[in-house]
Scaffold this motif. Structure first.
Motif, mmCIF file in Angstrom:
data_model
loop_
_atom_site.group_PDB
_atom_site.id
_atom_site.type_symbol
_atom_site.label_atom_id
_atom_site.label_comp_id
_atom_site.label_asym_id
_atom_site.label_seq_id
_atom_site.Cartn_x
_atom_site.Cartn_y
_atom_site.Cartn_z
ATOM 1 N N SER A 53 0.836 -1.195 0.000
ATOM 2 C CA SER A 53 0.000 0.000 0.000
ATOM 3 C C SER A 53 0.870 1.244 0.000
ATOM 4 C CB SER A 53 -0.925 0.020 1.224
ATOM 5 O OG SER A 53 -0.164 0.061 2.423
ATOM 6 N N LYS A 54 0.271 2.332 -0.451
ATOM 7 C CA LYS A 54 0.916 3.632 -0.395
ATOM 8 C C LYS A 54 0.100 4.548 0.505
ATOM 9 C CE LYS A 54 3.779 3.901 -4.519
ATOM 10 N NZ LYS A 54 4.202 4.764 -5.654
ATOM 11 N N GLY A 55 0.803 5.464 1.194
ATOM 12 C CA GLY A 55 0.145 6.392 2.105
ATOM 13 C C GLY A 55 0.623 7.808 1.877
ATOM 14 N N LEU A 56 0.042 8.721 2.628
ATOM 15 C CA LEU A 56 0.328 10.146 2.464
ATOM 16 C C LEU A 56 0.585 10.786 3.811
ATOM 17 C CD1 LEU A 56 0.346 12.606 0.465
ATOM 18 C CD2 LEU A 56 -2.070 12.904 1.048
ATOM 19 N N GLU A 57 1.654 11.576 3.900
ATOM 20 C CA GLU A 57 1.956 12.350 5.097
ATOM 21 C C GLU A 57 2.272 13.785 4.693
ATOM 22 O OE1 GLU A 57 5.113 10.715 7.393
ATOM 23 O OE2 GLU A 57 4.164 8.748 7.658
ATOM 24 N N LEU A 58 1.963 14.718 5.578
ATOM 25 C CA LEU A 58 2.306 16.110 5.316
ATOM 26 C C LEU A 58 3.816 16.303 5.389
ATOM 27 C CD1 LEU A 58 -0.411 18.070 7.339
ATOM 28 C CD2 LEU A 58 -0.233 17.853 4.856
ATOM 29 N N GLY A 59 4.334 17.156 4.549
ATOM 30 C CA GLY A 59 5.743 17.492 4.614
ATOM 31 C C GLY A 59 6.047 18.381 5.807
ATOM 32 N N GLY A 60 7.297 18.358 6.232
ATOM 33 C CA GLY A 60 7.698 19.164 7.380
ATOM 34 C C GLY A 60 7.945 20.616 7.012
ATOM 35 N N LYS A 61 8.307 21.392 8.023
ATOM 36 C CA LYS A 61 8.573 22.820 7.862
ATOM 37 C C LYS A 61 9.988 23.120 8.323
ATOM 38 C CE LYS A 61 6.517 27.295 9.117
ATOM 39 N NZ LYS A 61 5.446 27.936 9.928
ATOM 40 N N ALA A 62 10.721 23.865 7.524
ATOM 41 C CA ALA A 62 12.115 24.162 7.846
ATOM 42 C C ALA A 62 12.204 24.897 9.184
ATOM 43 C CB ALA A 62 12.743 24.996 6.738
ATOM 44 N N PRO A 63 13.055 24.424 10.105
ATOM 45 C CA PRO A 63 13.152 25.028 11.440
ATOM 46 C C PRO A 63 13.974 26.308 11.442
ATOM 47 C CG PRO A 63 14.700 23.224 11.241
ATOM 48 C CD PRO A 63 13.913 23.235 9.961
ATOM 49 N N LEU A 64 14.083 26.898 12.626
ATOM 50 C CA LEU A 64 14.795 28.165 12.778
ATOM 51 C C LEU A 64 16.268 28.069 12.399
ATOM 52 C CD1 LEU A 64 13.307 29.311 16.206
ATOM 53 C CD2 LEU A 64 12.852 30.335 13.972
ATOM 54 N N ILE A 65 16.853 26.877 12.589
ATOM 55 C CA ILE A 65 18.288 26.759 12.344
ATOM 56 C C ILE A 65 18.623 26.655 10.862
ATOM 57 C CG2 ILE A 65 18.720 25.695 14.588
ATOM 58 C CD1 ILE A 65 18.772 22.989 13.193
ATOM 59 N N ALA A 66 17.620 26.418 10.011
ATOM 60 C CA ALA A 66 17.864 26.240 8.579
ATOM 61 C C ALA A 66 17.927 27.593 7.872
ATOM 62 C CB ALA A 66 16.772 25.377 7.957
ATOM 63 N N THR A 67 18.704 27.635 6.809
ATOM 64 C CA THR A 67 18.811 28.883 6.037
ATOM 65 C C THR A 67 17.546 29.173 5.243
ATOM 66 O OG1 THR A 67 19.863 27.671 4.216
ATOM 67 C CG2 THR A 67 21.308 28.693 5.848
ATOM 68 N N ASN A 68 16.734 28.169 5.004
ATOM 69 C CA ASN A 68 15.448 28.363 4.316
ATOM 70 C C ASN A 68 14.293 28.237 5.309
ATOM 71 O OD1 ASN A 68 15.923 25.630 4.697
ATOM 72 N ND2 ASN A 68 14.816 25.004 2.841
ATOM 73 N N VAL A 69 14.453 28.875 6.485
ATOM 74 C CA VAL A 69 13.493 28.784 7.570
ATOM 75 C C VAL A 69 12.066 29.033 7.061
ATOM 76 C CG1 VAL A 69 13.935 31.215 8.168
ATOM 77 C CG2 VAL A 69 12.876 29.685 9.851
ATOM 78 N N ASN A 70 11.131 28.222 7.594
ATOM 79 C CA ASN A 70 9.693 28.292 7.301
ATOM 80 C C ASN A 70 9.295 27.719 5.942
ATOM 81 O OD1 ASN A 70 8.887 29.442 9.759
ATOM 82 N ND2 ASN A 70 9.359 31.506 9.043
ATOM 83 N N THR A 71 10.240 27.254 5.160
ATOM 84 C CA THR A 71 9.893 26.614 3.897
ATOM 85 C C THR A 71 9.211 25.277 4.172
ATOM 86 O OG1 THR A 71 11.760 27.641 2.758
ATOM 87 C CG2 THR A 71 10.771 25.717 1.711
ATOM 88 N N VAL A 72 8.088 25.050 3.512
ATOM 89 C CA VAL A 72 7.319 23.827 3.723
ATOM 90 C C VAL A 72 7.691 22.793 2.667
ATOM 91 C CG1 VAL A 72 5.001 22.822 3.826
ATOM 92 C CG2 VAL A 72 5.422 25.085 4.789
ATOM 93 N N MET A 73 7.966 21.595 3.105
ATOM 94 C CA MET A 73 8.349 20.517 2.199
ATOM 95 C C MET A 73 7.110 19.932 1.500
ATOM 96 S SD MET A 73 11.680 20.224 2.470
ATOM 97 C CE MET A 73 11.659 22.040 2.588
ATOM 98 N N PRO A 74 7.298 19.276 0.358
ATOM 99 C CA PRO A 74 6.169 18.648 -0.353
ATOM 100 C C PRO A 74 5.571 17.503 0.458
ATOM 101 C CG PRO A 74 8.137 18.811 -1.750
ATOM 102 C CD PRO A 74 8.567 19.139 -0.363
ATOM 103 N N TYR A 75 4.396 17.062 0.006
ATOM 104 C CA TYR A 75 3.792 15.885 0.608
ATOM 105 C C TYR A 75 4.755 14.696 0.513
ATOM 106 C CZ TYR A 75 -0.677 18.350 0.407
ATOM 107 O OH TYR A 75 -1.689 19.252 0.574
ATOM 108 N N LYS A 76 4.657 13.820 1.508
ATOM 109 C CA LYS A 76 5.482 12.617 1.512
ATOM 110 C C LYS A 76 4.623 11.409 1.148
ATOM 111 C CE LYS A 76 7.030 13.339 5.746
ATOM 112 N NZ LYS A 76 7.833 13.195 6.997
ATOM 113 N N ILE A 77 4.991 10.744 0.065
ATOM 114 C CA ILE A 77 4.315 9.516 -0.337
ATOM 115 C C ILE A 77 5.075 8.345 0.280
ATOM 116 C CG2 ILE A 77 3.539 8.085 -2.245
ATOM 117 C CD1 ILE A 77 2.151 10.761 -2.106
ATOM 118 N N THR A 78 4.402 7.576 1.125
ATOM 119 C CA THR A 78 5.012 6.442 1.797
ATOM 120 C C THR A 78 4.567 5.145 1.142
ATOM 121 O OG1 THR A 78 3.216 6.179 3.397
ATOM 122 C CG2 THR A 78 4.954 7.754 3.946
ATOM 123 N N SER A 79 5.342 4.096 1.360
ATOM 124 C CA SER A 79 4.972 2.778 0.848
ATOM 125 C C SER A 79 5.234 1.729 1.916
ATOM 126 C CB SER A 79 5.757 2.442 -0.422
ATOM 127 O OG SER A 79 7.138 2.321 -0.152
#
Length: 288
Positions: A66-92
């Motif tokens: 089966s395949k599933g779906l999870e929300l992507g994470g958000k870049a934390p304060l320590i990252a240079t691209n802070v607050n950038t939201v990652m794409p959806y994660k397709i799991t298997s």
């Protein structure tokens, strides 16, 4: 899901989930006064399939994917691209298993499985934190065993054990091959209930939980220790005037063990979450 009737002892099953997702988010880059807004609309298909074989009246074998779906994470304060939201994660997930009915209404289950999902982390460049990315795969490969039912007319048990190897692959950097955070190599639990002879409305209950050591940082530089936890309780059933009353007293963490229950990340920092101290619980349930 659409179940297809199999031939004789074979039972195949095929499913498909069609999702339309809409994601809206916004942030102020570098904590300035400007506002960046993003809208992401995506159609997603999540297939699943399985097949089961009933060997006889007391045992069956199955395989599933089966395949599933999870929300992507958000870049934390320590990252240079802070607050950038990652794409959806397709799991298997793929799983092979069996269920066997034993004597005394006992059921034994066993399964091997593998779960894959995109890996997210903050990269490191020249010794400093860089971008937060979705790159590589977090792979969980494991074996799970279960036993449930009545050992005797008075004693019942529900037990499970899992061995798992959770590693990151394909990152191409210092995190490649590291073990995943907050995933022990082994964990197990057992719950038992004993009905007193000649007093079958009274049950003595006990539980044991074990979890092996696990890493608290992505680079595997910090590990929290293993722990055992014991629980105990008493259940009394009273039937009167057409009403069934179940009264339960339970003590969680009987030995008042101090342990780290979980580890997690928040805004780029790792956190240790302690287990609860000894807790006394009392409940009453009424069935009319």
């Amino acid at each position: 899901n659409n179940q297809v009737t199999g031939i004789d002892k074979w039972v195949p099953q095929v499913g498909l989930k069609l999702l339309r997702s809409e994601e809206n988010y916004g942030f102020t880059p570098d904590y300035g006064t400007s506002w960046v807004s993003t809208r992401n609309i995506k159609n997603i298909a999540l297939p699943s399939t399985s097949i089961a074989y009933k060997f006889n009246d007391s045992s069956a074998y199955y395989a599933s994917y089966s395949k599933g779906l999870e929300l992507g994470g958000k870049a934390p304060l320590i990252a240079t691209n802070v607050n950038t939201v990652m794409p959806y994660k397709i799991t298997s997930q793929i799983e092979l298993g069996t269920k066997i009915q034993l004597l005394n209404q006992m059921q034994l289950s066993a399964a091997i499985f593998q779960i894959n999902k995109p890996y997210e982390y903050t990269t490191i460049l020249d010794g400093a934190y860089d971008k937060y990315v979705q790159h590589g795969t977090q792979k969980h490969t494991g074996l799970e065993l279960g036993l449930a039912g009545h050992l005797t007319n008075h004693l019942s048990i529900q037990s499970s054990a899992m061995a798992i190897n959770a590693v990151t692959e394909g990152t191409g950097d210092q995190f490649d091959g590291k073990r995943a955070m907050n995933v022990p190599k082994f964990k197990a639990s057992t719950f038992m209930s004993y009905k007193l002879p000649n007093y079958e409305q009274t049950s003595l209950n006990g539980g044991w939980l074990y979890e092996g050591s696990k890493y608290a940082k992505r680079d595997n530089s910090v590990k929290v220790p293993e722990y055992h936890r014991f629980d105990a309780g008493l259940t009394q059933v009273i039937k009167a005037n057409g009403t069934k009353t179940t009264i339960s007293f339970y003590v969680e963490n009987l030995l008042d063990k101090r342990y780290w229950r979980d580890v997690s990340e928040y805004l780029g920092d790792a956190y240790l979450i302690p287990g609860a101290p000894r807790i006394f619980r009392a409940t009453a349930k009424f069935d009319f």
